[in-house]
Design a protein around this motif. Structure first.
Motif, short mmCIF file in Angstrom:
data_model
loop_
_atom_site.label_atom_id
_atom_site.label_comp_id
_atom_site.label_asym_id
_atom_site.label_seq_id
_atom_site.Cartn_x
_atom_site.Cartn_y
_atom_site.Cartn_z
N SER A 177 0.83 -1.21 0.00
CA SER A 177 0.00 0.00 0.00
C SER A 177 0.86 1.26 0.00
O SER A 177 0.54 2.26 -0.66
N SER A 178 1.98 1.22 0.72
CA SER A 178 2.87 2.38 0.74
C SER A 178 3.46 2.62 -0.64
O SER A 178 3.57 3.77 -1.10
N TYR A 179 3.82 1.51 -1.33
CA TYR A 179 4.33 1.66 -2.70
C TYR A 179 3.26 2.27 -3.61
O TYR A 179 3.54 3.16 -4.42
N PHE A 180 2.02 1.77 -3.48
CA PHE A 180 0.94 2.27 -4.34
C PHE A 180 0.68 3.76 -4.08
O PHE A 180 0.51 4.55 -5.02
N VAL A 181 0.63 4.13 -2.80
CA VAL A 181 0.38 5.54 -2.47
C VAL A 181 1.51 6.42 -2.99
O VAL A 181 1.28 7.49 -3.59
N ALA A 182 2.75 5.95 -2.80
CA ALA A 182 3.89 6.74 -3.27
C ALA A 182 3.89 6.84 -4.80
O ALA A 182 4.19 7.91 -5.37
N MET A 183 3.55 5.73 -5.47
CA MET A 183 3.50 5.76 -6.93
C MET A 183 2.38 6.66 -7.43
O MET A 183 2.52 7.36 -8.45
N ALA A 184 1.24 6.67 -6.70
CA ALA A 184 0.14 7.57 -7.09
C ALA A 184 0.57 9.03 -6.93
O ALA A 184 0.31 9.87 -7.81
N ASP A 185 1.23 9.33 -5.81
CA ASP A 185 1.73 10.70 -5.63
C ASP A 185 2.73 11.06 -6.72
O ASP A 185 2.72 12.19 -7.25
N LEU A 186 3.58 10.10 -7.04
CA LEU A 186 4.57 10.35 -8.09
C LEU A 186 3.89 10.57 -9.45
O LEU A 186 4.31 11.43 -10.24
N SER A 187 2.80 9.81 -9.70
CA SER A 187 2.06 10.00 -10.95
C SER A 187 1.42 11.39 -11.01
O SER A 187 1.43 12.05 -12.05
N LEU A 188 0.86 11.82 -9.86
CA LEU A 188 0.28 13.17 -9.82
C LEU A 188 1.34 14.24 -10.07
O LEU A 188 1.11 15.21 -10.81
N LYS A 189 2.50 14.05 -9.45
CA LYS A 189 3.57 15.01 -9.66
C LYS A 189 4.03 15.01 -11.12
O LYS A 189 4.31 16.07 -11.70
N MET A 190 4.08 13.80 -11.71
CA MET A 190 4.46 13.72 -13.12
C MET A 190 3.44 14.42 -14.00
O MET A 190 3.79 15.10 -14.98
N ALA A 191 2.14 14.25 -13.66
CA ALA A 191 1.10 14.94 -14.44
C ALA A 191 1.24 16.45 -14.31
O ALA A 191 1.10 17.20 -15.30
N GLU A 192 1.51 16.92 -13.10
CA GLU A 192 1.71 18.36 -12.91
C GLU A 192 2.92 18.85 -13.69
O GLU A 192 2.89 19.92 -14.32
N VAL A 193 3.98 18.04 -13.66
CA VAL A 193 5.18 18.42 -14.41
C VAL A 193 4.88 18.47 -15.91
O VAL A 193 5.32 19.38 -16.62
N ARG A 194 4.12 17.46 -16.40
CA ARG A 194 3.77 17.46 -17.83
C ARG A 194 2.94 18.69 -18.18
O ARG A 194 3.13 19.31 -19.23
N GLU A 195 1.98 19.01 -17.30
CA GLU A 195 1.15 20.19 -17.55
C GLU A 195 1.99 21.46 -17.58
O GLU A 195 1.81 22.33 -18.45
N LYS A 196 2.91 21.56 -16.63
CA LYS A 196 3.78 22.74 -16.61
C LYS A 196 4.67 22.78 -17.84
O LYS A 196 4.90 23.85 -18.42
N ARG A 197 5.17 21.60 -18.25
CA ARG A 197 6.00 21.56 -19.45
C ARG A 197 5.20 21.96 -20.68
O ARG A 197 5.70 22.68 -21.55
N GLU A 198 3.94 21.49 -20.76
CA GLU A 198 3.11 21.85 -21.90
C GLU A 198 2.81 23.35 -21.91
O GLU A 198 2.85 24.02 -22.96
N LYS A 199 2.53 23.89 -20.72
CA LYS A 199 2.30 25.32 -20.62
C LYS A 199 3.55 26.11 -21.00
O LYS A 199 3.47 27.10 -21.74
N ALA A 200 4.69 25.63 -20.52
CA ALA A 200 5.95 26.30 -20.88
C ALA A 200 6.21 26.19 -22.38
O ALA A 200 6.72 27.13 -23.00
N ARG A 201 5.84 25.01 -22.96
CA ARG A 201 6.05 24.84 -24.40
C ARG A 201 5.17 25.80 -25.20
O ARG A 201 5.62 26.41 -26.17
N ARG A 202 3.89 25.94 -24.76
CA ARG A 202 3.01 26.88 -25.45
C ARG A 202 3.51 28.31 -25.32
O ARG A 202 3.50 29.08 -26.29
#
Length: 302
Positions: free
Chosen positions: A138-163
């Motif tokens: 469960s700790s791995y899953f929670v950490a991976m979910a948090d990491l996925s959210l952070k990756m999504a935020e990073v992708r969104e920021k990268r897309e915004k920066a790209r635009r």
């Protein structure tokens, strides 16, 4: 008397001006002792001697401030290092306890295959990277979910920066094109200005000549006005006024010509005797009316 300390020793030196002793701030002995001790400790750690320099109240105060800050930070670092050593010891003891427990139930490291050991090390490294407190799924899953959210935020920021970068690049290209166009226009204007220098010089000469003529004509006009004033000239006999009077006279003549013609036609008519009322030996014909002045004084209509 001014006190001077060099290399940890104190010297007495005096500067006099007009027989009076120059007054200077006195070095605080307590601060001087603390600074001296701190310098000796610091330079002793690196195996060097304390360099000789002049101790003034300003340098002592600054060194005392630095030494106080250094001691405070050193104390904080010692506390943190002590805490880390204690935690490291706790982790070692916990590792020994877990190792003994695993060996007791037959799950020691030597009992696993190389692939299993590699997998365990990979899980441990992953837990370390994910900053997990335990190795539960469960700790791995929670950490991976948090990491996925952070990756999504990073992708969104990268897309915004790209635009934003694409927009800025587009604006930059347009600005460069506009700048090139302006430079071309500027060059064209410079060429046209160079071509117009000759005609403009001639026009300037012509304008200067016309300005001179204007001043000359104004002076002549002023002279003529002075002559007219001396001759008794008034606005009533001006050329424009005379022309207006002539025009009004011509209009009056035209408007009175029909009346004069009518009067002349009446004067040319012969008298009609049977229409006369009474005797009118003396009468005058004016505008179609006959006035009997001698007899009655009443008008007689012809």
């Amino acid at each position: 008397m001014a006190e001077r300390r060099t290399g940890g020793t104190a010297e007495q030196s005096g500067n006099y001006e007009d027989g009076e002793e120059e007054r200077r701030p006195v070095v605080d002995p307590q601060q001087f002792a603390e600074v001296k001790t701190w310098l000796q400790e610091v330079f002793h750690l690196v195996g060097r001697e304390v360099p000789s320099f002049e101790y003034t109240p300003r340098t002592i105060a600054e060194l005392h401030r630095i030494s106080t800050m250094s001691r405070r930070r050193t104390k904080i670092a010692d506390i943190m290092a002590k805490d880390l050593r204690e935690r490291s010891g706790e982790f070692r003891r916990e590792a020994v306890r877990l190792k003994e427990l695993l060996n007791g139930i037959g799950l020691g490291q030597e009992n696993f295959s190389q692939a299993a050991s590699n997998s365990i090390h990979a899980l441990a490294a992953t837990a370390d990277h994910l900053d997990l407190k335990d190795a539960q799924i469960s700790s791995y899953f929670v950490a991976m979910a948090d990491l996925s959210l952070k990756m999504a935020e990073v992708r969104e920021k990268r897309e915004k920066a790209r635009r934003e970068s694409a927009s800025m690049l587009d604006h930059t290209r347009k600005a460069i094109a506009r700048l090139t166009q302006l430079k071309r226009l500027w060059s064209q204007l410079e060429e046209e200005a160079a071509m117009q220098n000759g005609p403009m010089s001639k026009w300037q000469e012509f304008v200067g000549m016309m300005a001179s003529k204007e001043r000359q004509y104004k002076q002549q006009l002023q002279n003529y006005q002075n002559i007219l004033m001396r001759a008794g000239y008034t606005p009533e006999i001006a050329h424009g006024t005379l022309l207006e009077a002539a025009a009004r006279h011509t209009q009056l003549v035209k408007s009175t010509e029909p009346v004069l013609g009518t009067l002349r036609s009446y004067q040319d008519l012969p008298p009609v005797s049977h229409l006369l009322v009474g005797a009118a030996p003396a009468c005058s014909l004016v505008g179609g009316l006959s006035m009997d002045v001698a007899a009655t004084g009443f008008p007689v209509i012809l």
